[in-house]
Write a protein that holds these residues in place. Structure first.
Motif, PDB file in Angstrom:
ATOM      1  N   SER A  44       0.836  -1.198   0.000  1.00 27.41           N
ATOM      2  CA  SER A  44       0.000   0.000   0.000  1.00 27.41           C
ATOM      3  C   SER A  44       0.876   1.256   0.000  1.00 27.41           C
ATOM      4  O   SER A  44       0.367   2.365   0.045  1.00 27.41           O
ATOM      5  CB  SER A  44      -0.929   0.000   1.223  1.00 27.41           C
ATOM      6  OG  SER A  44      -0.167  -0.016   2.403  1.00 27.41           O
ATOM      7  N   ASP A  45       2.198   1.055  -0.074  1.00 31.59           N
ATOM      8  CA  ASP A  45       3.135   2.160  -0.076  1.00 31.59           C
ATOM      9  C   ASP A  45       3.126   2.842  -1.448  1.00 31.59           C
ATOM     10  O   ASP A  45       3.382   2.205  -2.473  1.00 31.59           O
ATOM     11  CB  ASP A  45       4.538   1.638   0.242  1.00 31.59           C
ATOM     12  CG  ASP A  45       5.561   2.746   0.279  1.00 31.59           C
ATOM     13  OD1 ASP A  45       6.196   2.989  -0.766  1.00 31.59           O
ATOM     14  OD2 ASP A  45       5.705   3.376   1.345  1.00 31.59           O
ATOM     15  N   ASP A  46       2.837   4.138  -1.459  1.00 31.68           N
ATOM     16  CA  ASP A  46       2.733   4.870  -2.719  1.00 31.68           C
ATOM     17  C   ASP A  46       4.035   4.886  -3.505  1.00 31.68           C
ATOM     18  O   ASP A  46       4.032   4.754  -4.733  1.00 31.68           O
ATOM     19  CB  ASP A  46       2.256   6.306  -2.470  1.00 31.68           C
ATOM     20  CG  ASP A  46       0.795   6.383  -2.060  1.00 31.68           C
ATOM     21  OD1 ASP A  46       0.017   5.482  -2.447  1.00 31.68           O
ATOM     22  OD2 ASP A  46       0.432   7.343  -1.369  1.00 31.68           O
ATOM     23  N   TRP A  47       5.162   5.063  -2.811  1.00 29.28           N
ATOM     24  CA  TRP A  47       6.451   5.083  -3.510  1.00 29.28           C
ATOM     25  C   TRP A  47       6.722   3.751  -4.191  1.00 29.28           C
ATOM     26  O   TRP A  47       7.207   3.706  -5.322  1.00 29.28           O
ATOM     27  CB  TRP A  47       7.591   5.430  -2.555  1.00 29.28           C
ATOM     28  CG  TRP A  47       7.688   6.884  -2.256  1.00 29.28           C
ATOM     29  CD1 TRP A  47       7.480   7.475  -1.047  1.00 29.28           C
ATOM     30  CD2 TRP A  47       8.008   7.949  -3.158  1.00 29.28           C
ATOM     31  NE1 TRP A  47       7.645   8.834  -1.151  1.00 29.28           N
ATOM     32  CE2 TRP A  47       7.970   9.155  -2.436  1.00 29.28           C
ATOM     33  CE3 TRP A  47       8.311   7.988  -4.514  1.00 29.28           C
ATOM     34  CZ2 TRP A  47       8.237  10.382  -3.020  1.00 29.28           C
ATOM     35  CZ3 TRP A  47       8.578   9.218  -5.102  1.00 29.28           C
ATOM     36  CH2 TRP A  47       8.537  10.395  -4.347  1.00 29.28           C
ATOM     37  N   GLN A  49       4.476   1.571  -5.156  1.00 26.70           N
ATOM     38  CA  GLN A  49       3.555   1.433  -6.279  1.00 26.70           C
ATOM     39  C   GLN A  49       4.043   2.225  -7.489  1.00 26.70           C
ATOM     40  O   GLN A  49       4.016   1.720  -8.618  1.00 26.70           O
ATOM     41  CB  GLN A  49       2.147   1.890  -5.875  1.00 26.70           C
ATOM     42  CG  GLN A  49       1.465   0.956  -4.925  1.00 26.70           C
ATOM     43  CD  GLN A  49       0.116   1.475  -4.462  1.00 26.70           C
ATOM     44  OE1 GLN A  49      -0.301   2.573  -4.818  1.00 26.70           O
ATOM     45  NE2 GLN A  49      -0.569   0.681  -3.663  1.00 26.70           N
ATOM     46  N   ALA A  50       4.489   3.448  -7.273  1.00 23.49           N
ATOM     47  CA  ALA A  50       4.999   4.267  -8.378  1.00 23.49           C
ATOM     48  C   ALA A  50       6.201   3.588  -9.040  1.00 23.49           C
ATOM     49  O   ALA A  50       6.285   3.533 -10.274  1.00 23.49           O
ATOM     50  CB  ALA A  50       5.374   5.660  -7.876  1.00 23.49           C
ATOM     51  N   ILE A  79       0.802   8.773  -9.356  1.00 26.61           N
ATOM     52  CA  ILE A  79       1.091   8.485  -7.949  1.00 26.61           C
ATOM     53  C   ILE A  79       2.183   9.425  -7.441  1.00 26.61           C
ATOM     54  O   ILE A  79       2.072   9.984  -6.357  1.00 26.61           O
ATOM     55  CB  ILE A  79       1.481   7.010  -7.757  1.00 26.61           C
ATOM     56  CG1 ILE A  79       0.279   6.096  -8.049  1.00 26.61           C
ATOM     57  CG2 ILE A  79       2.002   6.765  -6.338  1.00 26.61           C
ATOM     58  CD1 ILE A  79       0.633   4.627  -8.156  1.00 26.61           C
ATOM     59  N   LYS A  82       0.964  12.837  -6.772  1.00 19.18           N
ATOM     60  CA  LYS A  82       0.106  12.868  -5.595  1.00 19.18           C
ATOM     61  C   LYS A  82       0.926  12.962  -4.301  1.00 19.18           C
ATOM     62  O   LYS A  82       0.541  13.644  -3.357  1.00 19.18           O
ATOM     63  CB  LYS A  82      -0.779  11.617  -5.570  1.00 19.18           C
ATOM     64  CG  LYS A  82      -1.726  11.545  -4.385  1.00 19.18           C
ATOM     65  CD  LYS A  82      -2.597  10.302  -4.460  1.00 19.18           C
ATOM     66  CE  LYS A  82      -1.814   9.096  -3.985  1.00 19.18           C
ATOM     67  NZ  LYS A  82      -2.616   7.881  -3.849  1.00 19.18           N
ATOM     68  N   ILE A  83       2.092  12.302  -4.279  1.00 21.18           N
ATOM     69  CA  ILE A  83       2.844  12.216  -3.025  1.00 21.18           C
ATOM     70  C   ILE A  83       3.996  13.209  -2.927  1.00 21.18           C
ATOM     71  O   ILE A  83       4.516  13.437  -1.835  1.00 21.18           O
ATOM     72  CB  ILE A  83       3.345  10.778  -2.771  1.00 21.18           C
ATOM     73  CG1 ILE A  83       4.214  10.293  -3.920  1.00 21.18           C
ATOM     74  CG2 ILE A  83       2.205   9.846  -2.524  1.00 21.18           C
ATOM     75  CD1 ILE A  83       4.765   8.888  -3.737  1.00 21.18           C
TER      76      ILE A  83
END
Length: 86
Positions: A44-47, A49-50, A79, A82-83
């Motif tokens: 679930s970590d955005d980094w 996933q990117a 992503i 977004k972060i």
């Protein structure tokens, strides 16, 4: 010597990233894709996933699936935007 060369060629990020890069370099893009998709489904970590979407885009580019490559890269960018701080 070989170990050092592999380490230098796959210096990026976490172990799953390095493994995927190594698999891609030795011509096993399908296996790398399987690993990335598996990790993507577990994080679930955005980094992460990117990074995964970016790697999947590279794989699809290599496979000549340019529309899918663009789609994966666009997801990575969305992503990241977004972060990242504005």
């Amino acid at each position: 010597l070989l170990t050092n060369h592999i380490r230098m060629e796959t210096a990026a990020g976490k172990s799953w990233v390095r493994l995927g890069i190594l698999l891609m370099k030795i011509g096993h893009s399908n296996k790398a894709e399987d690993i990335y998709i598996s990790v993507l489904n577990q994080t679930s970590d955005d980094w992460e996933q990117a990074a995964i979407y970016n790697q999947l885009g590279l794989i699809k580019q290599e496979q000549g699936e340019f529309d899918r490559a663009i789609s994966f890269c666009e997801k990575s960018i969305q992503i990241a935007q977004k972060i990242l701080p504005k």
